[in-house]
Write a protein that holds these residues in place. Structure first.
Motif, PDB file in Angstrom:
ATOM      1  N   ALA A  52       6.445  51.085 -23.381  1.00 51.04           N
ATOM      2  CA  ALA A  52       5.765  50.917 -22.095  1.00 51.04           C
ATOM      3  C   ALA A  52       6.763  50.443 -21.051  1.00 51.04           C
ATOM      4  CB  ALA A  52       4.628  49.912 -22.228  1.00 51.04           C
ATOM      5  N   THR A  61       3.700  52.988 -17.278  1.00 47.92           N
ATOM      6  CA  THR A  61       3.682  54.194 -18.097  1.00 47.92           C
ATOM      7  C   THR A  61       3.699  53.766 -19.552  1.00 47.92           C
ATOM      8  OG1 THR A  61       6.091  54.389 -18.060  1.00 47.92           O
ATOM      9  CG2 THR A  61       4.876  55.623 -16.378  1.00 47.92           C
ATOM     10  N   TYR A  62       3.125  54.627 -20.396  1.00 45.01           N
ATOM     11  CA  TYR A  62       3.000  54.306 -21.814  1.00 45.01           C
ATOM     12  C   TYR A  62       3.351  55.512 -22.676  1.00 45.01           C
ATOM     13  CZ  TYR A  62       0.313  50.339 -20.114  1.00 45.01           C
ATOM     14  OH  TYR A  62      -0.090  49.194 -19.470  1.00 45.01           O
ATOM     15  N   ASP A  64       2.481  58.011 -25.590  1.00 43.48           N
ATOM     16  CA  ASP A  64       1.173  58.550 -25.970  1.00 43.48           C
ATOM     17  C   ASP A  64       0.572  57.800 -27.155  1.00 43.48           C
ATOM     18  OD1 ASP A  64       1.973  62.050 -25.256  1.00 43.48           O
ATOM     19  OD2 ASP A  64       1.252  60.435 -23.967  1.00 43.48           O
ATOM     20  N   LYS A  67      -1.193  54.555 -25.719  1.00 40.67           N
ATOM     21  CA  LYS A  67      -2.095  54.615 -24.563  1.00 40.67           C
ATOM     22  C   LYS A  67      -3.508  54.204 -24.951  1.00 40.67           C
ATOM     23  CE  LYS A  67       0.116  58.130 -21.654  1.00 40.67           C
ATOM     24  NZ  LYS A  67       0.053  59.529 -21.176  1.00 40.67           N
ATOM     25  N   GLY A  68      -4.092  53.366 -24.120  1.00 35.57           N
ATOM     26  CA  GLY A  68      -5.446  52.904 -24.382  1.00 35.57           C
ATOM     27  C   GLY A  68      -5.512  51.703 -25.305  1.00 35.57           C
ATOM     28  N   THR A  71      -1.138  47.181 -23.231  1.00 33.81           N
ATOM     29  CA  THR A  71      -1.078  46.958 -21.789  1.00 33.81           C
ATOM     30  C   THR A  71       0.154  46.134 -21.460  1.00 33.81           C
ATOM     31  OG1 THR A  71      -3.501  46.969 -21.625  1.00 33.81           O
ATOM     32  CG2 THR A  71      -2.262  46.054 -19.771  1.00 33.81           C
TER      33      THR A  71
END
Length: 123
Positions: A52, A61-62, A64, A67-68, A71
Motif C-alpha cells: 500500500a 493505492t493498494y 489487489d 484491497k478491501g 487501510t
C-alpha cells in the motif's frame, strides 16, 4: 540520521486484525516532504512486494491482494504511518517494511527503509 521504526507485528489467527505503525525520527525536514509513504512485505522465499502507498495529500493505492482488507493512513503531526490489516489470511504472513520516498526539487530521490516487523497468520 533518519530512522523508520515499525511496530505492531505479531502472531494472529486467520480472520484477525493487526495494526502496524511506522514512526519516523531524525528528520530535519517536514514529514510532509515524504511525497509517498508505503508498506512493503516479503514472504519467506519470496520477493519484496508493494502492499500500500499513501501520498502526502492522502491519496492511497493498494495491491489487489489486500484491497478491501488493509487501510494505510498517515499522521503528519506524529510523523507516523499506519497499516490497519483486517480479515488476515495465511498468505499475508511476511515481514512488513515501511518505506519513505523524498523527492528533491533537483529530481534527486532519497529512499528510506525500516528494519521490518514480522506478521504471522496462523490457520
Amino acid at each position: 540520521q533518519v530512522q523508520l521504526v515499525e511496530s505492531g507485528g505479531g502472531l494472529v489467527q486467520v480472520g484477525g486484525s493487526l495494526r502496524l505503525s511506522c514512526a519516523v525520527s531524525g528528520i530535519t525536514f517536514d514529514f510532509g516532504d515524504f511525497g509517498t509513504m508505503s508498506w512493503y512485505r516479503q514472504a519467506p522465499g519470496g520477493q519484496r512486494e508493494l502492499v500500500a502507498t499513501i501520498s502526502n495529500g492522502g491519496s492511497t493505492t493498494y495491491a489487489d491482494s489486500v484491497k478491501g482488507r488493509f487501510t494505510i493512513s498517515r499522521d503528519n503531526a506524529k510523523n507516523t504511518v499506519y497499516l490497519q490489516m483486517n480479515r488476515l489470511k495465511p498468505e499475508d504472513t511476511a515481514v512488513y517494511y515501511c518505506y519513505g520516498l523524498r523527492t528533491f526539487t533537483s529530481g534527486y530521490r532519497a529512499h528510506y527503509w525500516g528494519q521490518g516487523t514480522q506478521v504471522t497468520v496462523s490457520s
